[in-house]
Design an enzyme around this catalytic site. Structure first.
Site, PDB file in Angstrom:
ATOM      1  N   ILE A   1      36.926  39.768  40.080  1.00  0.00           N
ATOM      2  CA  ILE A   1      37.096  41.078  40.728  1.00  0.00           C
ATOM      3  C   ILE A   1      35.742  41.625  41.183  1.00  0.00           C
ATOM      4  O   ILE A   1      35.603  42.135  42.301  1.00  0.00           O
ATOM      5  CB  ILE A   1      37.818  42.056  39.769  1.00  0.00           C
ATOM      6  CG1 ILE A   1      39.233  41.536  39.480  1.00  0.00           C
ATOM      7  CG2 ILE A   1      37.868  43.460  40.351  1.00  0.00           C
ATOM      8  CD1 ILE A   1      39.986  42.300  38.405  1.00  0.00           C
TER       9      ILE A   1
ATOM     10  N   ASP B   1      50.385  38.636  32.327  1.00  0.00           N
ATOM     11  CA  ASP B   1      49.076  39.032  31.787  1.00  0.00           C
ATOM     12  C   ASP B   1      49.128  39.467  30.327  1.00  0.00           C
ATOM     13  O   ASP B   1      48.096  39.498  29.663  1.00  0.00           O
ATOM     14  CB  ASP B   1      48.507  40.212  32.599  1.00  0.00           C
ATOM     15  CG  ASP B   1      47.847  39.777  33.898  1.00  0.00           C
ATOM     16  OD1 ASP B   1      48.022  38.608  34.292  1.00  0.00           O
ATOM     17  OD2 ASP B   1      47.168  40.614  34.517  1.00  0.00           O
TER      18      ASP B   1
ATOM     19  N   ALA C   1      33.919  46.090  36.386  1.00  0.00           N
ATOM     20  CA  ALA C   1      34.846  44.946  36.544  1.00  0.00           C
ATOM     21  C   ALA C   1      34.565  43.943  35.443  1.00  0.00           C
ATOM     22  O   ALA C   1      34.155  42.809  35.697  1.00  0.00           O
ATOM     23  CB  ALA C   1      34.670  44.323  37.924  1.00  0.00           C
TER      24      ALA C   1
ATOM     25  N   GLY D   1      32.585  38.563  37.563  1.00  0.00           N
ATOM     26  CA  GLY D   1      33.799  37.752  37.489  1.00  0.00           C
ATOM     27  C   GLY D   1      34.509  37.817  38.837  1.00  0.00           C
ATOM     28  O   GLY D   1      33.925  38.229  39.847  1.00  0.00           O
TER      29      GLY D   1
ATOM     30  N   GLU E   1      25.534  40.970  35.335  1.00  0.00           N
ATOM     31  CA  GLU E   1      26.371  40.067  34.542  1.00  0.00           C
ATOM     32  C   GLU E   1      25.697  39.835  33.197  1.00  0.00           C
ATOM     33  O   GLU E   1      24.556  39.379  33.148  1.00  0.00           O
ATOM     34  CB  GLU E   1      26.596  38.750  35.299  1.00  0.00           C
ATOM     35  CG  GLU E   1      27.231  37.648  34.490  1.00  0.00           C
ATOM     36  CD  GLU E   1      28.546  38.034  33.823  1.00  0.00           C
ATOM     37  OE1 GLU E   1      29.467  38.462  34.520  1.00  0.00           O
ATOM     38  OE2 GLU E   1      28.630  37.922  32.579  1.00  0.00           O
TER      39      GLU E   1
ATOM     40  N   HIS F   1      43.913  14.909  62.539  1.00  0.00           N
ATOM     41  CA  HIS F   1      42.557  15.155  63.011  1.00  0.00           C
ATOM     42  C   HIS F   1      42.605  15.980  64.283  1.00  0.00           C
ATOM     43  O   HIS F   1      43.444  15.720  65.139  1.00  0.00           O
ATOM     44  CB  HIS F   1      41.855  13.816  63.310  1.00  0.00           C
ATOM     45  CG  HIS F   1      40.486  13.988  63.886  1.00  0.00           C
ATOM     46  ND1 HIS F   1      39.412  14.364  63.113  1.00  0.00           N
ATOM     47  CD2 HIS F   1      40.025  13.867  65.168  1.00  0.00           C
ATOM     48  CE1 HIS F   1      38.340  14.452  63.890  1.00  0.00           C
ATOM     49  NE2 HIS F   1      38.685  14.152  65.133  1.00  0.00           N
TER      50      HIS F   1
HETATM   51  P1  FAD Z   1      51.372  43.559  36.165  1.00  0.00           P
HETATM   52  O1  FAD Z   1      51.217  43.180  37.574  1.00  0.00           O
HETATM   53  O2  FAD Z   1      50.261  44.325  35.509  1.00  0.00           O
HETATM   54  O3  FAD Z   1      52.728  44.383  36.069  1.00  0.00           O
HETATM   55  C1  FAD Z   1      53.165  44.973  34.887  1.00  0.00           C
HETATM   56  C2  FAD Z   1      54.118  46.096  35.243  1.00  0.00           C
HETATM   57  O4  FAD Z   1      54.756  46.535  34.051  1.00  0.00           O
HETATM   58  C3  FAD Z   1      53.420  47.322  35.830  1.00  0.00           C
HETATM   59  O5  FAD Z   1      54.088  47.705  36.994  1.00  0.00           O
HETATM   60  C4  FAD Z   1      53.535  48.375  34.732  1.00  0.00           C
HETATM   61  O6  FAD Z   1      53.640  49.694  35.247  1.00  0.00           O
HETATM   62  C5  FAD Z   1      54.821  47.953  34.044  1.00  0.00           C
HETATM   63  N1  FAD Z   1      54.933  48.357  32.648  1.00  0.00           N
HETATM   64  C6  FAD Z   1      54.036  48.116  31.640  1.00  0.00           C
HETATM   65  N2  FAD Z   1      54.517  48.578  30.472  1.00  0.00           N
HETATM   66  C7  FAD Z   1      55.733  49.121  30.737  1.00  0.00           C
HETATM   67  C8  FAD Z   1      56.725  49.761  29.942  1.00  0.00           C
HETATM   68  N3  FAD Z   1      56.556  49.917  28.640  1.00  0.00           N
HETATM   69  N4  FAD Z   1      57.843  50.212  30.554  1.00  0.00           N
HETATM   70  C9  FAD Z   1      58.024  50.050  31.897  1.00  0.00           C
HETATM   71  N5  FAD Z   1      57.131  49.454  32.685  1.00  0.00           N
HETATM   72  C10 FAD Z   1      55.998  48.985  32.121  1.00  0.00           C
HETATM   73  N6  FAD Z   1      45.805  37.437  40.584  1.00  0.00           N
HETATM   74  C11 FAD Z   1      45.968  36.410  41.429  1.00  0.00           C
HETATM   75  O7  FAD Z   1      46.697  35.469  41.107  1.00  0.00           O
HETATM   76  N7  FAD Z   1      45.354  36.379  42.650  1.00  0.00           N
HETATM   77  C12 FAD Z   1      44.540  37.378  43.048  1.00  0.00           C
HETATM   78  O8  FAD Z   1      43.997  37.336  44.149  1.00  0.00           O
HETATM   79  C13 FAD Z   1      44.331  38.478  42.183  1.00  0.00           C
HETATM   80  N8  FAD Z   1      43.533  39.507  42.553  1.00  0.00           N
HETATM   81  C14 FAD Z   1      43.391  40.579  41.717  1.00  0.00           C
HETATM   82  C15 FAD Z   1      42.571  41.618  42.127  1.00  0.00           C
HETATM   83  C16 FAD Z   1      42.414  42.723  41.323  1.00  0.00           C
HETATM   84  C17 FAD Z   1      41.525  43.859  41.785  1.00  0.00           C
HETATM   85  C18 FAD Z   1      43.113  42.795  40.070  1.00  0.00           C
HETATM   86  C19 FAD Z   1      42.990  44.001  39.186  1.00  0.00           C
HETATM   87  C20 FAD Z   1      43.931  41.752  39.653  1.00  0.00           C
HETATM   88  C21 FAD Z   1      44.067  40.629  40.472  1.00  0.00           C
HETATM   89  N9  FAD Z   1      44.863  39.546  40.097  1.00  0.00           N
HETATM   90  C22 FAD Z   1      44.999  38.479  40.937  1.00  0.00           C
HETATM   91  C23 FAD Z   1      45.577  39.512  38.803  1.00  0.00           C
HETATM   92  C24 FAD Z   1      47.054  39.883  38.988  1.00  0.00           C
HETATM   93  O9  FAD Z   1      47.140  41.166  39.557  1.00  0.00           O
HETATM   94  C25 FAD Z   1      47.763  39.835  37.649  1.00  0.00           C
HETATM   95  O10 FAD Z   1      47.568  38.572  37.053  1.00  0.00           O
HETATM   96  C26 FAD Z   1      49.260  40.078  37.801  1.00  0.00           C
HETATM   97  O11 FAD Z   1      49.496  41.335  38.384  1.00  0.00           O
HETATM   98  C27 FAD Z   1      49.969  39.981  36.444  1.00  0.00           C
HETATM   99  O12 FAD Z   1      51.323  40.217  36.612  1.00  0.00           O
HETATM  100  P2  FAD Z   1      52.217  40.837  35.457  1.00  0.00           P
HETATM  101  O13 FAD Z   1      53.592  40.931  36.013  1.00  0.00           O
HETATM  102  O14 FAD Z   1      51.999  40.125  34.201  1.00  0.00           O
HETATM  103  O15 FAD Z   1      51.621  42.311  35.209  1.00  0.00           O
HETATM  104  P1  AMP Z   2      36.432  38.649  34.558  1.00  0.00           P
HETATM  105  O1  AMP Z   2      36.992  38.561  33.167  1.00  0.00           O
HETATM  106  O2  AMP Z   2      36.566  37.396  35.385  1.00  0.00           O
HETATM  107  O3  AMP Z   2      36.940  39.859  35.302  1.00  0.00           O
HETATM  108  O4  AMP Z   2      34.859  38.860  34.375  1.00  0.00           O
HETATM  109  C1  AMP Z   2      34.259  39.972  33.741  1.00  0.00           C
HETATM  110  C2  AMP Z   2      32.755  39.701  33.595  1.00  0.00           C
HETATM  111  O5  AMP Z   2      32.099  40.884  33.102  1.00  0.00           O
HETATM  112  C3  AMP Z   2      32.433  38.602  32.576  1.00  0.00           C
HETATM  113  O6  AMP Z   2      31.670  37.612  33.232  1.00  0.00           O
HETATM  114  C4  AMP Z   2      31.617  39.315  31.490  1.00  0.00           C
HETATM  115  O7  AMP Z   2      30.592  38.504  30.975  1.00  0.00           O
HETATM  116  C5  AMP Z   2      31.025  40.511  32.236  1.00  0.00           C
HETATM  117  N1  AMP Z   2      30.666  41.650  31.358  1.00  0.00           N
HETATM  118  C6  AMP Z   2      31.377  42.159  30.330  1.00  0.00           C
HETATM  119  N2  AMP Z   2      30.746  43.246  29.760  1.00  0.00           N
HETATM  120  C7  AMP Z   2      29.585  43.433  30.475  1.00  0.00           C
HETATM  121  C8  AMP Z   2      28.481  44.392  30.413  1.00  0.00           C
HETATM  122  N3  AMP Z   2      28.444  45.396  29.503  1.00  0.00           N
HETATM  123  N4  AMP Z   2      27.455  44.276  31.308  1.00  0.00           N
HETATM  124  C9  AMP Z   2      27.487  43.282  32.242  1.00  0.00           C
HETATM  125  N5  AMP Z   2      28.494  42.357  32.340  1.00  0.00           N
HETATM  126  C10 AMP Z   2      29.528  42.422  31.481  1.00  0.00           C
END
Ligand code: FAD
Ligand code: AMP
Length: 477
Positions: A191, A318, A275, A189, A210, A450
């Site tokens: 990540i 999220d 991931a 995916g 995958e 351009h």
């Molecule tokens: P989060 O960023 O998860 O923040 C939630 C916060 O709430 C956290 O700080 C947590 O500690 C806090 N919290 C949770 N429960 C409680 C509680 N009960 N009390 C107090 N605090 C609490 N998205 C993109 O759009 N572009 C990208 O390039 C991208 N790259 C990514 C790469 C990686 C490796 C990963 C893991 C994610 C990536 N994402 C990317 C996804 C993106 O990080 C999330 O979609 C985004 O952070 C969601 O924001 P959020 O505010 O909903 O939650």
């Molecule tokens: P994303 O939700 O974009 O981070 O993608 C996660 C990917 O992991 C998806 O394409 C899934 O099909 C794949 N996946 C989930 N479980 C497994 C597993 N056990 N072995 C290999 N791939 C997996």
């Protein structure tokens, strides 16, 4: 009972901190509760995105892209000789960017008058929020409105339990501090592909497993096909239909067991990144009588304007339905703050760009050709390759294309899909076009400077009607 707020936000990720800033800008007395602390006990703002997601991953991708470009600088006549990467310095640079940004959020809270409350927030009945501090003391705050923005956490799978330094989730993956010889990634995916790219560029043998038979099923098929072809040339061995069934640690090596169409197989790697996706984080967030309900997949249940089942309680980002993307979380945060302040607000869920920051980048917005055909919509498609762009040639970055899809009857643009070096930037032009309800003709009549890479968008719009200038069109209208 302590202070009463107009708005209490739980979570300071891109959903929560943006909602808090907007609410405060609109004159609402706002607090934001965050549980994350650093090793010195100081609050950490910015959530997954700033700390262990979008930003640190892009910092590593940029560093390794620069490394790769330098290695291939001889095309420009630049002779570099052997070059090497100081991985520890690369990681330290990433950490500095993260701390600058998270401190920036703290500064913005101060500037806008958002009260930061450190601790674990729990929604009680009647819009009361209990915050438990690190020392275990609990305080209850009252609010007119509550915004839940608790985000998500990585999915863990039983066959590959996280193991310090060897089997890593996204957080561990961002802190690998020397180039592994062999890296396994479970999940092709967003990540998995981004992290795989970081290390492949530094010479690591990367194998991505995958489980699905189809590569990048969410993307337009043309984009997925082109990307698979390019990644193959980049040391990324992507095995489709390959499901991880177990792992074994032997000293500093991980034996990865998997099954594919041919049967059971094994692969030995030095690091393994899991991931396989993320799941909403709601643990400890809701008292039994909070009134907020979860849906069947564990997401907080909300309507189209992020209202939960409890009056005055909203949820964004999220932890609710929709794509797990930072910009989606932030826009929902802004929409909810506006609604609370009494403004009209509506988010357009049909126009949310998706990007994968490999090289070339993959980016799209709107519907895929497959979705539109399945829905019986008559379409016309224009495609233009970066290889025909003078500016892309000058940049030695000619892989990929722009594919534009318009409605056959109305000419309205329904989807734009890009594989290309600057796709993450170019896609904003497409998002603006879709948001404004543009037709292909609107873009055809727009003057693009351009030589720019953006001209590929112009040419793709022209190609929708068989009128691209800098390539032979397959069809003429
Ligand atoms: P989060 O960023 O998860 O923040 C939630 C916060 O709430 C956290 O700080 C947590 O500690 C806090 N919290 C949770 N429960 C409680 C509680 N009960 N009390 C107090 N605090 C609490 N998205 C993109 O759009 N572009 C990208 O390039 C991208 N790259 C990514 C790469 C990686 C490796 C990963 C893991 C994610 C990536 N994402 C990317 C996804 C993106 O990080 C999330 O979609 C985004 O952070 C969601 O924001 P959020 O505010 O909903 O939650
Ligand atoms: P994303 O939700 O974009 O981070 O993608 C996660 C990917 O992991 C998806 O394409 C899934 O099909 C794949 N996946 C989930 N479980 C497994 C597993 N056990 N072995 C290999 N791939 C997996």
């Amino acid at each position: 009972m302590s202070d009463k707020f107009d708005v209490i936000v739980i979570g300071a990720g891109p959903g929560g901190y943006v909602a808090a800033i907007r609410a405060a800008q609109l004159g609402l007395k706002t607090a934001c509760v965050e549980k994350w602390v650093d090793d010195k006990g100081a609050p950490v703002l910015g959530g997954t995105c700033l700390n262990v997601g979008c930003i640190p991953s892009k910092a590593l991708l940029e560093s390794t892209h620069q490394f790769h470009k330098t290695q291939h600088a001889d095309v420009h006549g630049i002779q570099t000789g052997d070059i090497s990467m100081d991985v520890k310095q690369m990681v330290a640079r990433k950490d500095k960017i993260v701390s600058n940004l998270t401190m920036g959020v703290a500064g913005l809270f101060k500037a806008n008058g958002v009260t930061l409350i450190q601790g674990m927030g729990k929604l009680l009945a009647n819009k009361q929020v209990q915050v438990t501090a690190a020392d275990g003391s609990a305080t209850v705050y009252a609010a007119e409105n509550v915004i839940l923005a608790s985000g998500s956490v990585p999915v863990e799978i039983p066959p590959a339990p996280l193991t310090e330094g060897l089997i890593l989730d996204n957080e561990g993956a961002l802190n690998i501090d020397e180039t592994p010889k062999r890296l396994g990634v479970i999940g092709a995916g967003v990540i998995g592909l981004e992290m795989g790219s970081v290390w492949a560029r530094l010479g690591t043998e990367v194998t991505v497993l995958e489980a699905m038979d189809e590569f990048l099923g969410v993307a337009d098929k043309d984009v997925a096909k082109e990307a698979a072809k390019i990644f193959k040339k980049q040391n990324l061995d992507i095995k489709l239909g390959a499901r991880c069934t177990g792992t074994e640690i032997n000293g500093q090596e991980v034996t990865l067991k998997y099954t594919d169409a041919e049967g059971d197989k094994e692969l030995v790697v030095d690091k393994l990144i899991v991931a396989v996706g993320r799941r909403p984080l709601t643990k400890g967030l809701l008292a039994d009588d909070s009134g907020v309900k979860l849906d069947e997949r564990g997401f907080i249940f909300v309507d189209g304007q992020c209202r939960t089942e409890a009056p005055g309680v909203y949820a964004v980002g999220d932890s609710v339905r929709g794509p797990m993307l930072a910009h989606k979380a932030s826009e929902e945060g802004i929409m909810v703050a506006d609604i609370i302040a009494g403004h009209h607000a509506q988010m357009n869920y049909d126009v949310i760009p998706s990007i994968i920051y490999t090289h070339p980048e993959l980016a799209w917005v709107g519907k895929t050709e497959q979705e539109l055909k399945a829905a019986g919509v008559a379409i016309k498609v224009g495609k233009f390759p970066f290889a025909a762009s003078g500016r892309a040639m000058a940049a030695d970055d000619t892989d990929g294309f722009v594919k534009m899809i318009a409605d056959e009857a109305t000419d309205r643009i329904l989807g734009v899909h890009i594989v290309g070096g600057m796709a993450s930037e170019l896609i904003a032009q497409a998002a603006i076009a879709l948001e404004f309800g543009s037709t292909a003709e609107d873009l055809q009549l727009t003057v693009f400077a351009h030589p720019t890479v953006s001209e590929v968008i112009h040419e793709a719009a022209l190609a929708v009607d068989g009128h691209a200038i800098h390539m032979a069109n397959r069809k003429k209208r």
